[in-house]
Every structure is written in structure tokens, then in C-alpha cells.
Design a protein around this motif. Sequence first.
Motif, short mmCIF file in Angstrom:
data_model
loop_
_atom_site.label_atom_id
_atom_site.label_comp_id
_atom_site.label_asym_id
_atom_site.label_seq_id
_atom_site.Cartn_x
_atom_site.Cartn_y
_atom_site.Cartn_z
N GLY A 67 0.86 -1.18 0.05
CA GLY A 67 0.09 0.07 -0.21
C GLY A 67 0.77 1.24 0.11
N ILE A 68 1.90 1.20 0.58
CA ILE A 68 2.84 2.45 0.91
C ILE A 68 3.57 2.69 -0.50
N ILE A 69 4.06 1.71 -1.00
CA ILE A 69 4.86 1.63 -2.39
C ILE A 69 4.09 1.88 -3.61
N GLY A 70 2.64 1.50 -3.38
CA GLY A 70 1.65 1.65 -4.59
C GLY A 70 1.12 2.95 -4.66
N HIS A 71 1.38 3.69 -3.66
CA HIS A 71 0.04 5.00 -3.44
C HIS A 71 0.19 5.87 -4.49
N MET A 72 1.28 5.85 -5.40
CA MET A 72 1.34 6.92 -6.26
C MET A 72 0.68 6.65 -7.57
N GLY A 73 0.35 5.32 -7.73
CA GLY A 73 -0.26 4.72 -9.02
C GLY A 73 0.82 4.55 -10.06
N SER A 74 2.15 4.81 -9.79
CA SER A 74 3.16 4.62 -10.90
C SER A 74 3.77 2.99 -10.87
N ARG A 75 3.48 2.44 -9.88
CA ARG A 75 3.92 1.07 -9.91
C ARG A 75 2.82 0.04 -9.85
N LYS A 76 2.57 -1.01 -10.54
CA LYS A 76 1.53 -1.96 -10.61
C LYS A 76 1.48 -2.55 -8.92
N ILE A 77 0.07 -2.54 -8.64
CA ILE A 77 -0.06 -3.29 -7.53
C ILE A 77 -1.28 -4.22 -7.70
N HIS A 78 -1.68 -5.03 -6.84
CA HIS A 78 -2.77 -6.19 -7.23
C HIS A 78 -3.68 -6.38 -6.08
N SER A 79 -3.40 -6.00 -4.97
CA SER A 79 -4.54 -6.09 -3.88
C SER A 79 -5.70 -5.29 -3.54
N LEU A 80 -6.64 -5.54 -3.31
CA LEU A 80 -7.65 -4.82 -2.97
C LEU A 80 -7.22 -3.51 -1.79
N GLU A 81 -6.42 -4.12 -0.79
CA GLU A 81 -6.08 -3.19 0.10
C GLU A 81 -5.23 -2.14 -0.12
N ALA A 82 -4.25 -2.52 -1.12
CA ALA A 82 -3.32 -1.59 -1.88
C ALA A 82 -4.16 -0.56 -2.73
N GLY A 83 -4.91 -0.94 -3.40
CA GLY A 83 -5.82 -0.10 -4.20
C GLY A 83 -6.67 0.67 -3.58
N ILE A 84 -7.02 0.42 -2.26
CA ILE A 84 -8.08 1.46 -1.58
C ILE A 84 -6.99 2.48 -1.02
#
Length: 278
Positions: A164-181
Amino acid sequence: MKSPKEISVNEKLIQITKEIVDLTGSKDDFPLRLMELLINDQEIQEIQDYANSVAIVRLGYNDHGPVHMRTVCRNALKMLKILYQAGIKTSLENEQSGSFLDSLAAVSIASFMHDFGMTIGRQDHELYSGIIAFNLIKRILDDLLPDEKDLHRKVVIRSMALEGIIGHMGSRKIHSLEAGIILVADGCDMTKGRARIPMELNKTPSVGDIHKYSANSIEKVKILAGKEKPIRIEVSMSADVGFFQIEEVLLQKINSSPAKSLIELYAGIDGQEVKKYL
């Protein structure tokens, strides 16, 4: 004596803190004990304050401090609560790797720590945030879950929080619903109060002003239960320039989020027809 601005910020911090504690409420005391640690930890507070100083004073950006990070937490917990009430499982639940409470813990931790990297600078700050947060997450989880049998749970929560921390800018692919939130919750903090400080400090035109003026026209962001999809985000603004913030910031984050299919997005100028984006 504190200035009116400082009093206002402190009052807002108290209000948001109360909201996130209320949203954390659970029959299990684990989430509340975690939230108490996050709120009262002196090192977390110092990092958040310094991140804000670097962001606003040195770099001329908007709020990236304790008010912003707790606002992101509030936004994320609202979305998690809506999904829970709609019977939608988190990624940890679907993968049978953890419980809803583990997802809530990871989202809470990520919210409080996602902008730690702003203590270093803007570029790649999400990666620096993960580096800075790692030992803090470990310390907090070791305090909460000291039993050796909880090692798997600690690994899962820490890993999810870091995504969630590393993915919060939207510049790196994330896969979990939690990180997406987390990604969407961060994008939803764009009301005019967040733009006011840098606008008052710097009157000289500069690159990035469009973000400040656009955010300054955003009056309110509501996170509600949706009609067609579980989550509904409503943005009201005072001027057309606010659409820039919607389309270049929030919508981009939603489009990059694994939670996109669960979100309705509406925006419009007060007193005029509302535009449906999603």
C-alpha cells in the motif's frame, strides 16, 4: 501563543483522529490497540511533521503531514467499512492468507506511513517511505503480536502495508484490493484546505501551480455507499479548474487501482449538473 492557523490545524487533527478511532471500532481490540500505537507513537509523529516541513517549506508542495496521512486513513477505513457491509472480501480474505482485521491493520499502517519518504524528497518518495517504515512496522507488530505463533500474521500484515505504501502514487503496479484502497484514499484528499498553505507561502508563479489552484477549488469529497457499485465518491467544487484535479489526479489513481470496478465517481460545480466519470 499559537497562531489561528496552528489552532485550526490542531483542531482538524483532533477531529480526524476521533473519526478514525470511531471507524476502527471492533469487537476485537486488536485494531483499536494498533490505532492507539499509530496515533501516539512519537517517532511516527516526528516523521510526519518533518515530511510536512520538507513538502511545504522546502519543496512548495501541499500538505503531506499528520493531517493528510490521517485523512487518508479515514478515507481508506470508510471504503473498507462500505465493502465489509456489502459482503465484499479483501484480498487477504479471498486468498485465505489473513482476516478482515489483518487487512484493516495493513491499511491503517500504510495510511499513517505512506508519505514518510517526503522527509527525503519528492522523487521516488513512495520507495523511501517503504524503507523508512519497515522497522517501524516491525516494532509495532512485535509489540501487538509478541507470540511466536503470530509470525505468519505479522509477515502478511507488514507485506500488505508495504504494498500500500509503495503503490500509493499509481506509478507502480499493485495487485491487492487493500493497496488499491490506499491509492484511491490518497487521491481523495484534495480539498482546498490542503492547497491553502503553499499558496499562502509562495505568491510567485511556478511549475505545479495548476495543481494548487485546482485543489483550492475542491470544496468537499464524500465517500458513500454506492447505488450501482459498492463505493460512491462525490466531489463538489467551486470552479471549473477543479476538474483538472479530478481528471489528472483522482481518476488516474482510480484507473490504476484494483478497486476500480467497485467505485462510482461523480463530480461537479456546486449548483450545476454533476458529471459521472465511473
